[in-house]
Write a protein that holds these residues in place. Structure first.
Motif, PDB file in Angstrom:
ATOM      1  N   GLY A 105       0.841  -1.197   0.000  1.00 52.84           N
ATOM      2  CA  GLY A 105       0.000   0.000   0.000  1.00 52.84           C
ATOM      3  C   GLY A 105       0.870   1.238   0.000  1.00 52.84           C
ATOM      4  O   GLY A 105       1.916   1.266   0.659  1.00 52.84           O
ATOM      5  N   ASP A 106       0.489   2.235  -0.763  1.00 47.72           N
ATOM      6  CA  ASP A 106       1.278   3.462  -0.900  1.00 47.72           C
ATOM      7  C   ASP A 106       2.723   3.168  -1.285  1.00 47.72           C
ATOM      8  O   ASP A 106       3.651   3.835  -0.844  1.00 47.72           O
ATOM      9  CB  ASP A 106       1.238   4.285   0.389  1.00 47.72           C
ATOM     10  N   GLY A 107       2.917   2.093  -2.073  1.00 46.72           N
ATOM     11  CA  GLY A 107       4.251   1.757  -2.563  1.00 46.72           C
ATOM     12  C   GLY A 107       5.156   1.093  -1.551  1.00 46.72           C
ATOM     13  O   GLY A 107       6.352   0.949  -1.800  1.00 46.72           O
ATOM     14  N   GLU A 108       4.597   0.667  -0.419  1.00 47.06           N
ATOM     15  CA  GLU A 108       5.399   0.062   0.660  1.00 47.06           C
ATOM     16  C   GLU A 108       4.807  -1.270   1.093  1.00 47.06           C
ATOM     17  O   GLU A 108       3.590  -1.488   0.995  1.00 47.06           O
ATOM     18  CB  GLU A 108       5.439   0.995   1.880  1.00 47.06           C
ATOM     19  N   LEU A 109       5.665  -2.154   1.617  1.00 46.31           N
ATOM     20  CA  LEU A 109       5.172  -3.376   2.251  1.00 46.31           C
ATOM     21  C   LEU A 109       4.347  -2.993   3.472  1.00 46.31           C
ATOM     22  O   LEU A 109       4.751  -2.127   4.247  1.00 46.31           O
ATOM     23  CB  LEU A 109       6.340  -4.238   2.730  1.00 46.31           C
ATOM     24  N   LEU A 110       3.226  -3.638   3.670  1.00 44.14           N
ATOM     25  CA  LEU A 110       2.368  -3.346   4.823  1.00 44.14           C
ATOM     26  C   LEU A 110       2.582  -4.405   5.910  1.00 44.14           C
ATOM     27  O   LEU A 110       1.659  -5.115   6.300  1.00 44.14           O
ATOM     28  CB  LEU A 110       0.904  -3.275   4.391  1.00 44.14           C
ATOM     29  N   LEU A 111       3.814  -4.479   6.394  1.00 47.12           N
ATOM     30  CA  LEU A 111       4.144  -5.385   7.497  1.00 47.12           C
ATOM     31  C   LEU A 111       3.798  -4.723   8.817  1.00 47.12           C
ATOM     32  O   LEU A 111       3.785  -3.493   8.928  1.00 47.12           O
ATOM     33  CB  LEU A 111       5.636  -5.729   7.484  1.00 47.12           C
ATOM     34  N   GLY A 112       3.571  -5.555   9.833  1.00 48.71           N
ATOM     35  CA  GLY A 112       3.345  -5.042  11.166  1.00 48.71           C
ATOM     36  C   GLY A 112       4.634  -4.511  11.768  1.00 48.71           C
ATOM     37  O   GLY A 112       5.738  -4.783  11.284  1.00 48.71           O
ATOM     38  N   THR A 113       4.511  -3.783  12.845  1.00 43.80           N
ATOM     39  CA  THR A 113       5.654  -3.126  13.493  1.00 43.80           C
ATOM     40  C   THR A 113       6.797  -4.083  13.793  1.00 43.80           C
ATOM     41  O   THR A 113       7.957  -3.740  13.590  1.00 43.80           O
ATOM     42  CB  THR A 113       5.190  -2.452  14.800  1.00 43.80           C
ATOM     43  N   TRP A 114       6.497  -5.269  14.282  1.00 43.18           N
ATOM     44  CA  TRP A 114       7.541  -6.198  14.714  1.00 43.18           C
ATOM     45  C   TRP A 114       7.737  -7.355  13.747  1.00 43.18           C
ATOM     46  O   TRP A 114       8.348  -8.354  14.097  1.00 43.18           O
ATOM     47  CB  TRP A 114       7.226  -6.730  16.113  1.00 43.18           C
ATOM     48  N   GLN A 115       7.234  -7.227  12.518  1.00 46.04           N
ATOM     49  CA  GLN A 115       7.365  -8.317  11.553  1.00 46.04           C
ATOM     50  C   GLN A 115       8.563  -8.125  10.638  1.00 46.04           C
ATOM     51  O   GLN A 115       8.815  -7.021  10.157  1.00 46.04           O
ATOM     52  CB  GLN A 115       6.104  -8.420  10.690  1.00 46.04           C
ATOM     53  N   GLY A 116       9.270  -9.212  10.408  1.00 44.12           N
ATOM     54  CA  GLY A 116      10.360  -9.238   9.450  1.00 44.12           C
ATOM     55  C   GLY A 116      10.224 -10.460   8.569  1.00 44.12           C
ATOM     56  O   GLY A 116       9.622 -11.467   8.964  1.00 44.12           O
ATOM     57  N   ILE A 117      10.794 -10.387   7.370  1.00 47.08           N
ATOM     58  CA  ILE A 117      10.769 -11.491   6.416  1.00 47.08           C
ATOM     59  C   ILE A 117      12.126 -12.189   6.489  1.00 47.08           C
ATOM     60  O   ILE A 117      13.172 -11.531   6.410  1.00 47.08           O
ATOM     61  CB  ILE A 117      10.528 -10.980   4.986  1.00 47.08           C
ATOM     62  N   TYR A 118      12.098 -13.516   6.618  1.00 42.52           N
ATOM     63  CA  TYR A 118      13.333 -14.278   6.797  1.00 42.52           C
ATOM     64  C   TYR A 118      13.418 -15.475   5.861  1.00 42.52           C
ATOM     65  O   TYR A 118      12.415 -16.134   5.597  1.00 42.52           O
ATOM     66  CB  TYR A 118      13.436 -14.802   8.237  1.00 42.52           C
ATOM     67  N   LEU A 119      14.628 -15.750   5.404  1.00 43.67           N
ATOM     68  CA  LEU A 119      14.963 -17.014   4.766  1.00 43.67           C
ATOM     69  C   LEU A 119      15.490 -17.906   5.885  1.00 43.67           C
ATOM     70  O   LEU A 119      16.421 -17.525   6.607  1.00 43.67           O
ATOM     71  CB  LEU A 119      16.044 -16.810   3.704  1.00 43.67           C
ATOM     72  N   TRP A 120      14.901 -19.073   6.033  1.00 43.32           N
ATOM     73  CA  TRP A 120      15.306 -20.006   7.089  1.00 43.32           C
ATOM     74  C   TRP A 120      16.074 -21.145   6.442  1.00 43.32           C
ATOM     75  O   TRP A 120      15.491 -22.001   5.784  1.00 43.32           O
ATOM     76  CB  TRP A 120      14.083 -20.516   7.807  1.00 43.32           C
ATOM     77  N   GLU A 121      17.366 -21.136   6.620  1.00 45.89           N
ATOM     78  CA  GLU A 121      18.234 -22.198   6.096  1.00 45.89           C
ATOM     79  C   GLU A 121      18.127 -23.404   7.023  1.00 45.89           C
ATOM     80  O   GLU A 121      18.337 -23.283   8.229  1.00 45.89           O
ATOM     81  CB  GLU A 121      19.687 -21.719   6.023  1.00 45.89           C
ATOM     82  N   HIS A 122      17.802 -24.565   6.437  1.00 44.41           N
ATOM     83  CA  HIS A 122      17.645 -25.780   7.233  1.00 44.41           C
ATOM     84  C   HIS A 122      18.833 -26.729   7.110  1.00 44.41           C
ATOM     85  O   HIS A 122      18.880 -27.734   7.823  1.00 44.41           O
ATOM     86  CB  HIS A 122      16.359 -26.509   6.840  1.00 44.41           C
ATOM     87  N   ARG A 123      19.777 -26.424   6.242  1.00 43.06           N
ATOM     88  CA  ARG A 123      20.968 -27.264   6.099  1.00 43.06           C
ATOM     89  C   ARG A 123      22.059 -26.759   7.036  1.00 43.06           C
ATOM     90  O   ARG A 123      22.145 -25.572   7.342  1.00 43.06           O
ATOM     91  CB  ARG A 123      21.484 -27.238   4.654  1.00 43.06           C
TER      92      ARG A 123
END
Length: 138
Positions: A105-123
């Motif tokens: 929205g408005d050209g930005e990710l609409l994440l919550g205040t404490w949310q982050g996007i992560y790659l979780w490496e399992h190896r």
């Protein structure tokens, strides 16, 4: 409007790498003001998640849980061609997510205040991971 960008991430082995800034940059580069951002990881032994980005204990505790869900070297596993973590990594990927969608929205990710996007490496060893970010909207 549709925009697509490929990210290449080098992991350091089992654990999480934050992607929030890279995905945010892709959204901004897309020119999309309102729509969806979709992130897909093109591998079967890592995953994606949105989780708290303030307290690193959350991510450590998630790793503790994953060890319980899918322990390395379980003698019941048949698939162990690449070592004790091989089947456990695939199982962890199946139990989590390989794709995420987030509102824009408005050209930005609409994440919550404490949310982050992560790659979780399992190896256990680091790997070069490829992710596709697709932004759709107007």
């Amino acid at each position: 409007m549709t925009f697509q960008h490929t990210l290449h991430i080098q992991t350091r082995g089992r654990g999480m790498t934050e992607l929030t800034a890279a995905v945010r940059d892709a959204v901004r580069a897309s020119g999309v003001r309102t729509g969806l951002a979709h992130v897909f990881v093109r591998h079967t032994s890592c995953s994606l998640l949105i989780t708290e980005n303030a307290d690193p204990d959350v991510r450590r505790d998630l790793e503790t849980l994953a060890r319980r869900w899918a322990p390395d070297g379980d003698p019941a596993y048949r698939h162990d061609m690449e070592g004790d973590d091989d089947m456990a990594a695939h199982a962890r990927s199946v139990l989590t997510e390989v794709a995420l969608s987030m509102p824009v929205g408005d050209g930005e990710l609409l994440l919550g205040t404490w949310q982050g996007i992560y790659l979780w490496e399992h190896r256990a060893q680091g790997h070069r991971r490829e992710l596709v970010v697709t932004v759709i909207g107007s």
